[in-house]
Design a protein around this motif. Structure first.
Motif, PDB file in Angstrom:
ATOM      1  N   ASN A   1      39.621  44.552  34.431  1.00 21.14           N
ATOM      2  CA  ASN A   1      38.181  44.453  34.684  1.00 21.14           C
ATOM      3  C   ASN A   1      37.842  44.036  36.110  1.00 21.14           C
ATOM      4  N   LEU A   2      38.841  43.699  36.877  1.00 21.26           N
ATOM      5  CA  LEU A   2      38.589  43.300  38.263  1.00 21.26           C
ATOM      6  C   LEU A   2      39.568  44.048  39.164  1.00 21.26           C
ATOM      7  N   SER A   3      39.033  44.986  39.936  1.00 15.43           N
ATOM      8  CA  SER A   3      39.928  45.843  40.717  1.00 15.43           C
ATOM      9  C   SER A   3      39.798  45.579  42.217  1.00 15.43           C
ATOM     10  N   PHE A   4      38.968  44.601  42.581  1.00 11.74           N
ATOM     11  CA  PHE A   4      38.855  44.236  43.994  1.00 11.74           C
ATOM     12  C   PHE A   4      38.745  42.722  44.079  1.00 11.74           C
TER      13      PHE A   4
ATOM     14  N   ASN B   1      32.296  34.986  36.066  1.00 12.86           N
ATOM     15  CA  ASN B   1      33.287  34.536  35.078  1.00 12.86           C
ATOM     16  C   ASN B   1      34.620  35.271  35.169  1.00 12.86           C
ATOM     17  N   LYS B   2      34.862  35.903  36.293  1.00 15.07           N
ATOM     18  CA  LYS B   2      36.147  36.577  36.484  1.00 15.07           C
ATOM     19  C   LYS B   2      37.051  35.783  37.414  1.00 15.07           C
ATOM     20  N   CYS B   3      36.439  34.976  38.268  1.00 15.23           N
ATOM     21  CA  CYS B   3      37.203  34.114  39.168  1.00 15.23           C
ATOM     22  C   CYS B   3      36.687  32.678  39.014  1.00 15.23           C
TER      23      CYS B   3
ATOM     24  N   ALA C   1      41.383  29.891  44.340  1.00 12.59           N
ATOM     25  CA  ALA C   1      40.615  30.880  43.584  1.00 12.59           C
ATOM     26  C   ALA C   1      41.560  31.483  42.559  1.00 12.59           C
ATOM     27  N   ASP C   2      41.161  31.414  41.302  1.00 13.34           N
ATOM     28  CA  ASP C   2      41.953  32.006  40.232  1.00 13.34           C
ATOM     29  C   ASP C   2      41.190  33.207  39.681  1.00 13.34           C
ATOM     30  N   CYS C   3      41.608  34.392  40.073  1.00 11.95           N
ATOM     31  CA  CYS C   3      40.981  35.633  39.602  1.00 11.95           C
ATOM     32  C   CYS C   3      41.941  36.361  38.675  1.00 11.95           C
TER      33      CYS C   3
ATOM     34  N   ASN D   1      45.125  33.398  43.196  1.00 10.99           N
ATOM     35  CA  ASN D   1      45.882  33.933  42.069  1.00 10.99           C
ATOM     36  C   ASN D   1      45.187  35.210  41.599  1.00 10.99           C
ATOM     37  N   PHE D   2      45.811  36.335  41.877  1.00 12.98           N
ATOM     38  CA  PHE D   2      45.265  37.623  41.456  1.00 12.98           C
ATOM     39  C   PHE D   2      46.280  38.320  40.550  1.00 12.98           C
TER      40      PHE D   2
END
Ligand SMILES: *[C@@H]1O[C@H](CO)[C@@H](O)[C@H](O)[C@H]1NC(C)=O
Ligand SMILES: *[C@@H]1O[C@H](CO)[C@@H](O)[C@H](O)[C@H]1NC(C)=O
Ligand SMILES: *[C@@H]1O[C@H](CO)[C@@H](O)[C@H](O)[C@H]1NC(C)=O
Ligand SMILES: *[C@@H]1O[C@H](CO)[C@@H](O)[C@H](O)[C@H]1NC(C)=O
Ligand SMILES: *[C@@H]1O[C@H](CO)[C@@H](O)[C@H](O)[C@H]1NC(C)=O
Length: 229
Positions: A56-59, A39-41, A48-50, A71-72
């Motif tokens: 909460n998402l570092s990689f 549920n983060k991407c 891909a929408d991250c 999209n990061f």
């Protein structure tokens, strides 16, 4: 300069410091997107929408090779420390959005793996002319659009684009920085430059003959007089 079309827009003065959604014919906004990493991407075949995971998402999780748009943005990354940061993304990525990550550092060479990157959105960060990863982008000669708006950048150093030649760069977005004076000669090395957006705090502009330029956005500047050429 005779070819310049000056665009005076009537939009309000609200700063547009978020990356604008891409509108391309092959990116259908109605495509179904499914969670592809906790549920983060959220992914479709090509995208891909991250974004917006608030730290909460570092990689970048492993993404399928068909993904060409990533999209990061809005992830509070602060730094891209290692050159393998993008190792989970296809080398054929076309569009990369790293807006609003508070980035102060991007490891040189991080973009080198991309052989098809055409659009890089990297505004809203805290990079300066020394830390902007354009040295790495030079090794991605496919780049056509670069957005470094909203980054607190000062006047463009005269040698900057000479050091970072981007032969296909057609569109450069530099709005909402802190560029108070500008010598247009700095853009001479950008031989394909077509559109330049400089909504800024410009008070002084030195013109230069840029034959390919047809669109210059100078809205909201403090220029009193547009110089003759
Ligand atoms: C990326 O995501 C952010 C927030 O989720 C959104 O505002 C932005 O428009 C997206 N970027 C693109 C290029 O679509
Ligand atoms: C950025 O992320 C935060 C936290 O997820 C979210 O509340 C905010 O709406 C996001 N901003 C944009 C423009 O998407
Ligand atoms: C980040 O993680 C925390 C703890 O799991 C969670 O409460 C929060 O909603 C998450 N924020 C975002 C924007 O995903
Ligand atoms: C690649 O993604 C996996 C999970 O999908 C993760 O465990 C790994 O750390 C990622 N590698 C990099 C270099 O980010
Ligand atoms: C650029 O940013 C880096 C990292 O924040 C900093 O160490 C450096 O002093 C800055 N350079 C200039 C010229 O401001």
């Amino acid at each position: 300069m005779s070819m310049f079309v000056l665009l005076v827009s009537l939009t309000s003065s609200t700063q547009l410091c978020w990356s604008q959604p891409l509108r391309t014919c092959w990116l259908d906004p109605h495509t179904v997107r499914r969670p592809c990493f906790k549920n983060k991407c959220y992914c479709s075949k090509l995208t891909a929408d991250c974004s917006s995971n608030a730290g909460n998402l570092s990689f970048i999780p492993k993404l399928t090779d068909s993904v060409i748009f990533l999209n990061f943005s809005n992830n509070s990354l602060a730094k891209i420390d290692g050159v393998d940061f993008f190792a989970n993304v296809s080398t054929r990525l076309h569009f990369l959005d790293l807006y609003n990550n508070g980035l102060t550092y991007i490891a040189p060479g991080s973009f080198r793996r991309f052989t098809k990157l055409t659009k890089l959105l990297i505004g809203g960060n805290k990079l300066n002319y020394s830390t902007l990863p354009l040295g790495a982008v030079v090794n991605v000669p496919t780049l056509e659009a670069l957005d470094i708006a909203c980054g607190g950048l000062g006047p463009v150093p005269s040698v900057f684009f000479y050091q970072h030649a981007m032969p296909l760069l057609a569109r450069l977005e530099l709005s909402y920085n802190d560029i108070r004076h500008l010598d247009m000669n700095v853009f001479q090395p950008l031989q394909s430059l077509h559109g330049l957006l400089l909504w800024n705090k410009l008070g002084e502009l030195t013109p230069s003959y840029l034959p390919s330029l047809s669109h210059l956005g100078l809205h909201e500047n403090a220029l009193v007089d547009f110089p003759d050429t």
